[in-house]
Design a protein around this motif. Structure first.
Motif, PDB file in Angstrom:
ATOM      1  N   PHE A  89       0.848  -1.195   0.000  1.00  0.00           N
ATOM      2  CA  PHE A  89       0.000   0.000   0.000  1.00  0.00           C
ATOM      3  C   PHE A  89       0.886   1.249   0.000  1.00  0.00           C
ATOM      4  O   PHE A  89       1.755   1.411   0.853  1.00  0.00           O
ATOM      5  N   PRO A  90       0.701   2.178  -0.987  1.00  0.00           N
ATOM      6  CA  PRO A  90       1.611   3.335  -1.113  1.00  0.00           C
ATOM      7  C   PRO A  90       1.419   4.375  -0.012  1.00  0.00           C
ATOM      8  O   PRO A  90       0.324   4.545   0.520  1.00  0.00           O
ATOM      9  N   ASP A  91       2.510   5.069   0.328  1.00  0.00           N
ATOM     10  CA  ASP A  91       2.444   6.135   1.332  1.00  0.00           C
ATOM     11  C   ASP A  91       1.703   7.353   0.812  1.00  0.00           C
ATOM     12  O   ASP A  91       0.944   7.995   1.532  1.00  0.00           O
ATOM     13  N   GLN A  92       1.926   7.686  -0.466  1.00  0.00           N
ATOM     14  CA  GLN A  92       1.250   8.829  -1.085  1.00  0.00           C
ATOM     15  C   GLN A  92       0.405   8.308  -2.241  1.00  0.00           C
ATOM     16  O   GLN A  92       0.904   7.594  -3.118  1.00  0.00           O
ATOM     17  N   SER A  93      -0.856   8.699  -2.224  1.00  0.00           N
ATOM     18  CA  SER A  93      -1.760   8.109  -3.202  1.00  0.00           C
ATOM     19  C   SER A  93      -2.944   9.010  -3.492  1.00  0.00           C
ATOM     20  O   SER A  93      -3.253   9.932  -2.728  1.00  0.00           O
ATOM     21  N   VAL A  94      -3.583   8.725  -4.624  1.00  0.00           N
ATOM     22  CA  VAL A  94      -4.886   9.323  -4.929  1.00  0.00           C
ATOM     23  C   VAL A  94      -5.921   8.239  -4.680  1.00  0.00           C
ATOM     24  O   VAL A  94      -5.688   7.064  -4.981  1.00  0.00           O
ATOM     25  N   ALA A  95      -7.050   8.619  -4.107  1.00  0.00           N
ATOM     26  CA  ALA A  95      -7.984   7.606  -3.616  1.00  0.00           C
ATOM     27  C   ALA A  95      -9.396   7.828  -4.107  1.00  0.00           C
ATOM     28  O   ALA A  95      -9.843   8.954  -4.339  1.00  0.00           O
ATOM     29  N   LEU A  96     -10.093   6.715  -4.246  1.00  0.00           N
ATOM     30  CA  LEU A  96     -11.538   6.686  -4.455  1.00  0.00           C
ATOM     31  C   LEU A  96     -12.116   5.997  -3.228  1.00  0.00           C
ATOM     32  O   LEU A  96     -11.761   4.858  -2.928  1.00  0.00           O
TER      33      LEU A  96
ATOM     34  N   LYS B  27     -25.602   3.408  10.341  1.00  0.00           N
ATOM     35  CA  LYS B  27     -24.567   4.137  11.069  1.00  0.00           C
ATOM     36  C   LYS B  27     -23.223   3.885  10.390  1.00  0.00           C
ATOM     37  O   LYS B  27     -22.843   2.746  10.151  1.00  0.00           O
ATOM     38  N   LYS B  28     -22.526   4.968  10.092  1.00  0.00           N
ATOM     39  CA  LYS B  28     -21.225   4.832   9.438  1.00  0.00           C
ATOM     40  C   LYS B  28     -20.217   4.210  10.404  1.00  0.00           C
ATOM     41  O   LYS B  28     -20.003   4.715  11.504  1.00  0.00           O
ATOM     42  N   VAL B  29     -19.622   3.090   9.964  1.00  0.00           N
ATOM     43  CA  VAL B  29     -18.651   2.389  10.829  1.00  0.00           C
ATOM     44  C   VAL B  29     -17.266   2.323  10.198  1.00  0.00           C
ATOM     45  O   VAL B  29     -16.332   1.818  10.824  1.00  0.00           O
ATOM     46  N   GLY B  30     -17.131   2.834   8.961  1.00  0.00           N
ATOM     47  CA  GLY B  30     -15.823   2.785   8.318  1.00  0.00           C
ATOM     48  C   GLY B  30     -15.930   3.096   6.836  1.00  0.00           C
ATOM     49  O   GLY B  30     -16.906   3.704   6.373  1.00  0.00           O
ATOM     50  N   ASN B  31     -14.924   2.669   6.094  1.00  0.00           N
ATOM     51  CA  ASN B  31     -14.915   2.936   4.665  1.00  0.00           C
ATOM     52  C   ASN B  31     -13.973   1.978   3.948  1.00  0.00           C
ATOM     53  O   ASN B  31     -13.149   1.304   4.579  1.00  0.00           O
ATOM     54  N   ILE B  32     -14.138   1.948   2.619  1.00  0.00           N
ATOM     55  CA  ILE B  32     -13.199   1.237   1.748  1.00  0.00           C
ATOM     56  C   ILE B  32     -12.671   2.256   0.754  1.00  0.00           C
ATOM     57  O   ILE B  32     -13.446   3.048   0.197  1.00  0.00           O
ATOM     58  N   GLN B  33     -11.366   2.264   0.556  1.00  0.00           N
ATOM     59  CA  GLN B  33     -10.806   3.129  -0.474  1.00  0.00           C
ATOM     60  C   GLN B  33      -9.877   2.334  -1.380  1.00  0.00           C
ATOM     61  O   GLN B  33      -9.141   1.461  -0.921  1.00  0.00           O
ATOM     62  N   VAL B  34      -9.961   2.638  -2.662  1.00  0.00           N
ATOM     63  CA  VAL B  34      -9.058   2.069  -3.656  1.00  0.00           C
ATOM     64  C   VAL B  34      -8.131   3.188  -4.093  1.00  0.00           C
ATOM     65  O   VAL B  34      -8.597   4.301  -4.404  1.00  0.00           O
ATOM     66  N   VAL B  35      -6.825   2.940  -4.111  1.00  0.00           N
ATOM     67  CA  VAL B  35      -5.858   4.015  -4.374  1.00  0.00           C
ATOM     68  C   VAL B  35      -4.893   3.624  -5.490  1.00  0.00           C
ATOM     69  O   VAL B  35      -4.655   2.443  -5.759  1.00  0.00           O
ATOM     70  N   TYR B  36      -4.358   4.674  -6.122  1.00  0.00           N
ATOM     71  CA  TYR B  36      -3.224   4.563  -7.042  1.00  0.00           C
ATOM     72  C   TYR B  36      -2.078   5.386  -6.463  1.00  0.00           C
ATOM     73  O   TYR B  36      -2.317   6.417  -5.807  1.00  0.00           O
ATOM     74  N   PRO B  37      -0.819   5.005  -6.718  1.00  0.00           N
ATOM     75  CA  PRO B  37       0.303   5.835  -6.270  1.00  0.00           C
ATOM     76  C   PRO B  37       0.304   7.189  -6.970  1.00  0.00           C
ATOM     77  O   PRO B  37       0.059   7.277  -8.187  1.00  0.00           O
ATOM     78  N   THR B  38       0.574   8.248  -6.213  1.00  0.00           N
ATOM     79  CA  THR B  38       0.493   9.619  -6.718  1.00  0.00           C
ATOM     80  C   THR B  38       1.463   9.867  -7.871  1.00  0.00           C
ATOM     81  O   THR B  38       1.144  10.610  -8.813  1.00  0.00           O
ATOM     82  N   LYS B  39       2.616   9.271  -7.812  1.00  0.00           N
ATOM     83  CA  LYS B  39       3.654   9.564  -8.814  1.00  0.00           C
ATOM     84  C   LYS B  39       3.257   9.134 -10.236  1.00  0.00           C
ATOM     85  O   LYS B  39       3.806   9.641 -11.216  1.00  0.00           O
ATOM     86  N   SER B  40       2.312   8.224 -10.352  1.00  0.00           N
ATOM     87  CA  SER B  40       1.949   7.706 -11.681  1.00  0.00           C
ATOM     88  C   SER B  40       0.520   7.999 -12.099  1.00  0.00           C
ATOM     89  O   SER B  40       0.179   7.859 -13.279  1.00  0.00           O
ATOM     90  N   TYR B  41      -0.342   8.391 -11.138  1.00  0.00           N
ATOM     91  CA  TYR B  41      -1.763   8.529 -11.465  1.00  0.00           C
ATOM     92  C   TYR B  41      -2.364   9.790 -10.849  1.00  0.00           C
ATOM     93  O   TYR B  41      -1.811  10.371  -9.894  1.00  0.00           O
ATOM     94  N   ALA B  42      -3.513  10.175 -11.389  1.00  0.00           N
ATOM     95  CA  ALA B  42      -4.279  11.307 -10.866  1.00  0.00           C
ATOM     96  C   ALA B  42      -5.700  10.853 -10.576  1.00  0.00           C
ATOM     97  O   ALA B  42      -6.114   9.740 -10.927  1.00  0.00           O
ATOM     98  N   LYS B  43      -6.454  11.734  -9.953  1.00  0.00           N
ATOM     99  CA  LYS B  43      -7.840  11.424  -9.592  1.00  0.00           C
ATOM    100  C   LYS B  43      -8.675  11.084 -10.832  1.00  0.00           C
ATOM    101  O   LYS B  43      -9.596  10.262 -10.776  1.00  0.00           O
TER     102      LYS B  43
END
Length: 367
Positions: A75-82, A91-107
């Motif tokens: 899992f990358p330290d710096q990332s763009v996330a969905l 009741k909100k208990v959490g979330n799921i995020q899918v990420v790409y590394p920032t150096k190669s991808y954008a939102k």
């Protein structure tokens, strides 16, 4: 040689197949989920999500709830996330995020279909967690009912035992004392009779505790000043305190503390908790008893400097016949009797560790 170009329609179709495959695999995981292996199932769902993304070789997934924190490897330290939320019973208990590394991808590299897919998967995970919570609650209720049923049966057995034992114990005690008055010139026989009498008295106390536990002794609830009641019980325990050179300290938050209680049963609570504390307290230690009146309750706290109670047996200490004392030195009824009396007064009792060592028993009686 010409370069292969994937047409937009073909690309959308391929992404759609990946999404449908992900939904099918996630549904299969949820349908076949073993609730005792929930973390394994969630990791499987995360792997399915990871494969469904357009740039799946660089995609990573993080799932966080109030009970789980899971990430895919690398899992990358710096990332763009969905990101999308997980809700359990609205009741909100959490979330799921899918990420790409920032150096190669954008939102903008995330697809609209991927956003919809992530939202759907979060909804399915929320439903799965809801079903697990329902099952856990059902199991807890079942265990409580089984425990209550066992206690009810045990109460009937102990009540019968107490009644059956009272008569022979009274006979042993009475005839031993009568025999002692007749034997005047045999010191050894007198010592033996003293042992019989002391054993009968000890057994009678055990029977009394059994009757308390079985609720065979009727309560007499009155509004009384508990300061003299606790003070008398504390004073009666002075020989036991002096025997181990324990410095007993008794304090009250005010001079008169009035409470609706059964005075005899309150004395029993103080006796049993003090006896336990004295038994486990080391020589020349300090035992504190503090009675505090608050707005809604009266609190009795007994603190000793003994070894304390191991975390793995805390849930067992109020069970009848469970004892950490050596065989022959305890019937395992003291704390269960205290627990029963406190509950019958609609109060509560809990154990806390003393600092730096020892045990604290806190009893709260509602006003």
């Amino acid at each position: 040689m010409s370069k292969l170009v994937i047409k937009p329609a073909e690309e959308r179709l391929r992404e759609r197949i990946k999404e449908l495959t992900c939904m099918y695999e996630v549904t299969s995981i949820i349908v076949n989920c073993d609730y005792d292996q929930m973390e394994y199932a969630l990791k499987g769902i995360m792997r399915c999500l990871q494969k469904a993304w357009k740039h799946n070789k660089d995609a990573h997934v993080e799932l966080i709830t109030d009970q789980y924190t899971l990430r895919t490897i690398g899992f990358p330290d710096q990332s763009v996330a969905l990101k999308s939320s997980i809700e359990v019973f609205n009741k909100k208990v959490g979330n799921i995020q899918v990420v790409y590394p920032t150096k190669s991808y954008a939102k903008s590299d995330f697809l609209l279909e991927e956003k919809k897919l992530l939202k759907t998967i979060c909804l399915e995970v929320g439903n799965l967690l809801e079903r697990k919570q329902i099952k856990d609650n059902e199991d807890l209720i079942k265990r409580k009912m089984e425990h209550a049923d066992r206690l009810s049966i045990l109460g009937e057995i102990t009540a019968g035992m107490a009644h059956e034992l009272n008569t022979p114990l009274a006979n042993i005690l009475g005839f031993s004392e009568l025999l002692k008055t007749r034997i005047t010139n045999d010191p050894q026989a007198n010592r033996d009779l003293d042992k019989i009498i002391n054993s009968a008295i000890f057994s009678r106390e055990v029977v009394k505790k059994l009757m308390f536990f079985a609720c065979e002794m009727p309560q007499q609830m009155d509004v009384v000043d508990i300061v003299p009641i606790v003070s008398d019980a504390f004073n009666l325990m002075q020989p036991s305190l002096k025997g181990k050179k324990i410095d007993g300290k008794l304090s009250f938050s005010k001079e008169g503390i009035f409470l609706k209680v059964d005075a005899i049963q309150l004395t029993q609570v103080i006796f049993n908790l003090m006896l336990n504390a004295i038994y486990f307290a080391p020589l020349k230690s300090v035992l504190n008893i503090m009675i505090t009146e608050n707005e809604n309750n009266v609190e009795v706290a007994i603190k000793d400097q003994g070894p304390g109670i191991d975390a793995e047996i805390i849930n067992k200490i109020f069970q009848p016949f469970y004892s950490t004392k050596p065989i022959g030195e305890g019937a395992g009824l003291g704390l269960s009797v205290v627990h029963g009396i406190v509950k019958s007064h609609k109060g509560s009792i809990k154990y806390l560790p003393n600092k730096p060592k020892g045990a604290i028993f806190v009893v709260q009686f509602p006003k």
